[in-house]
Design a protein around this motif. Sequence first.
Motif, PDB file in Angstrom:
ATOM      1  N   GLY A  78     -19.212  15.078  -2.021  1.00  0.00           N
ATOM      2  CA  GLY A  78     -18.603  14.004  -1.250  1.00  0.00           C
ATOM      3  C   GLY A  78     -17.775  14.497  -0.087  1.00  0.00           C
ATOM      4  O   GLY A  78     -16.860  15.300  -0.264  1.00  0.00           O
ATOM      5  N   GLY A  79     -18.082  14.033   1.115  1.00  0.00           N
ATOM      6  CA  GLY A  79     -17.370  14.424   2.323  1.00  0.00           C
ATOM      7  C   GLY A  79     -18.213  14.102   3.533  1.00  0.00           C
ATOM      8  O   GLY A  79     -19.319  13.563   3.423  1.00  0.00           O
ATOM      9  N   ILE A  80     -17.699  14.438   4.717  1.00  0.00           N
ATOM     10  CA  ILE A  80     -18.410  14.217   5.968  1.00  0.00           C
ATOM     11  C   ILE A  80     -18.865  15.569   6.499  1.00  0.00           C
ATOM     12  O   ILE A  80     -18.067  16.494   6.647  1.00  0.00           O
ATOM     13  N   TYR A  81     -20.176  15.679   6.791  1.00  0.00           N
ATOM     14  CA  TYR A  81     -20.779  16.923   7.255  1.00  0.00           C
ATOM     15  C   TYR A  81     -21.278  16.720   8.681  1.00  0.00           C
ATOM     16  O   TYR A  81     -22.067  15.801   8.942  1.00  0.00           O
ATOM     17  N   ILE A  82     -20.807  17.565   9.584  1.00  0.00           N
ATOM     18  CA  ILE A  82     -21.101  17.424  11.008  1.00  0.00           C
ATOM     19  C   ILE A  82     -22.168  18.435  11.416  1.00  0.00           C
ATOM     20  O   ILE A  82     -21.972  19.646  11.286  1.00  0.00           O
ATOM     21  N   PHE A  83     -23.299  17.938  11.914  1.00  0.00           N
ATOM     22  CA  PHE A  83     -24.428  18.775  12.332  1.00  0.00           C
ATOM     23  C   PHE A  83     -24.624  18.703  13.848  1.00  0.00           C
ATOM     24  O   PHE A  83     -24.396  17.642  14.455  1.00  0.00           O
ATOM     25  N   ASN A  84     -25.102  19.802  14.438  1.00  0.00           N
ATOM     26  CA  ASN A  84     -25.675  19.712  15.776  1.00  0.00           C
ATOM     27  C   ASN A  84     -27.079  19.122  15.666  1.00  0.00           C
ATOM     28  O   ASN A  84     -27.647  19.035  14.579  1.00  0.00           O
ATOM     29  N   HIS A  85     -27.634  18.706  16.811  1.00  0.00           N
ATOM     30  CA  HIS A  85     -28.883  17.931  16.751  1.00  0.00           C
ATOM     31  C   HIS A  85     -29.831  18.383  17.851  1.00  0.00           C
ATOM     32  O   HIS A  85     -29.792  17.889  18.974  1.00  0.00           O
ATOM     33  N   ARG A  86     -30.737  19.320  17.527  1.00  0.00           N
ATOM     34  CA  ARG A  86     -31.676  19.843  18.508  1.00  0.00           C
ATOM     35  C   ARG A  86     -33.032  19.161  18.468  1.00  0.00           C
ATOM     36  O   ARG A  86     -33.731  19.113  19.470  1.00  0.00           O
ATOM     37  N   SER A  87     -33.452  18.666  17.297  1.00  0.00           N
ATOM     38  CA  SER A  87     -34.843  18.248  17.146  1.00  0.00           C
ATOM     39  C   SER A  87     -34.958  17.115  16.141  1.00  0.00           C
ATOM     40  O   SER A  87     -34.058  16.890  15.321  1.00  0.00           O
ATOM     41  N   SER A  88     -36.093  16.432  16.193  1.00  0.00           N
ATOM     42  CA  SER A  88     -36.345  15.367  15.222  1.00  0.00           C
ATOM     43  C   SER A  88     -36.588  15.911  13.819  1.00  0.00           C
ATOM     44  O   SER A  88     -36.683  15.140  12.862  1.00  0.00           O
ATOM     45  N   SER A  89     -36.699  17.233  13.665  1.00  0.00           N
ATOM     46  CA  SER A  89     -36.811  17.815  12.321  1.00  0.00           C
ATOM     47  C   SER A  89     -35.460  17.917  11.622  1.00  0.00           C
ATOM     48  O   SER A  89     -35.406  18.172  10.418  1.00  0.00           O
ATOM     49  N   ASP A  90     -34.358  17.723  12.343  1.00  0.00           N
ATOM     50  CA  ASP A  90     -33.022  17.881  11.751  1.00  0.00           C
ATOM     51  C   ASP A  90     -32.799  17.022  10.506  1.00  0.00           C
ATOM     52  O   ASP A  90     -32.261  17.517   9.509  1.00  0.00           O
ATOM     53  N   PRO A  91     -33.191  15.745  10.510  1.00  0.00           N
ATOM     54  CA  PRO A  91     -32.965  14.941   9.299  1.00  0.00           C
ATOM     55  C   PRO A  91     -33.701  15.462   8.064  1.00  0.00           C
ATOM     56  O   PRO A  91     -33.251  15.236   6.939  1.00  0.00           O
ATOM     57  N   PHE A  92     -34.813  16.158   8.272  1.00  0.00           N
ATOM     58  CA  PHE A  92     -35.512  16.789   7.146  1.00  0.00           C
ATOM     59  C   PHE A  92     -34.781  18.064   6.709  1.00  0.00           C
ATOM     60  O   PHE A  92     -34.666  18.349   5.522  1.00  0.00           O
TER      61      PHE A  92
END
Length: 246
Positions: A78-92
């Motif tokens: 449980g928590g908030i995780y901050i990702f960078n976002h380069r590609s549509s593969s990121d959610p996978f």
Amino acid sequence: MDISLPVYAQCLLVTVLYCVVALPFFLFSLLLNCFSRARMQEAVRFFILWYGKTIIRIGCFPYLRIRYRNLSGEPTDGGIYIFNHRSSSDPFLVAATTLRPPAQVVNRWPMRLPFFGVFARAGGYLDITALSYEEAKERTAELIARNVPVMVFPEGTRSGSPVMGQFHGTFFRIAKDLDCKLVPVVISGNENAPSRDFRMHPARIRICKLPRIEQKIVRETPPFQLKNMVRSIIYEQSLKMDVEGV
């Protein structure tokens, strides 16, 4: 090298096989949990999580090689995780970071997809374009209270390159208001897997979960400064991963 056809064909085959194998268990799980909306959402997120793991480990192998490192020494809970976002593969690729089914924060268009959108809505994913700040905070608080990781891409849209966009500040405010765990996560090497025009290229992808931001810093830092600080941490780590391949 464009490897779109074999990768997408293999992913489609793996998707069909996954659905055939998982569907009976999925329907049985929904039946068991049909009297609890929260537990039904958990069952859907479990199905999504293991689908993501199957796609990135089997559906894209050997074209994509993925390495995950946990530098935080903590489980992804449980928590908030901050990702960078380069590609549509990121959610996978999020699936590589956790064994606990997460909820993702998305824009409106993924919710409208004919297959993935159905499961995203059923799993309680957060459509940030359809929620007010108070609604987003309330939904996030409910998820974290159930120990669900909330995965956020604050750039809002994929960059398509190692260049990182500016961050939106909503979930940094929410992290402060909820006094919850805030963890940076860096994805490197997938900007062409696929590219912005959805052409797939071979890639060595690295994912690194960094140590959480100290709770005192989250509490005492204004949201704008907190956002920029986390962005700087992710940016510096992404440069290191790009250059050194670590």
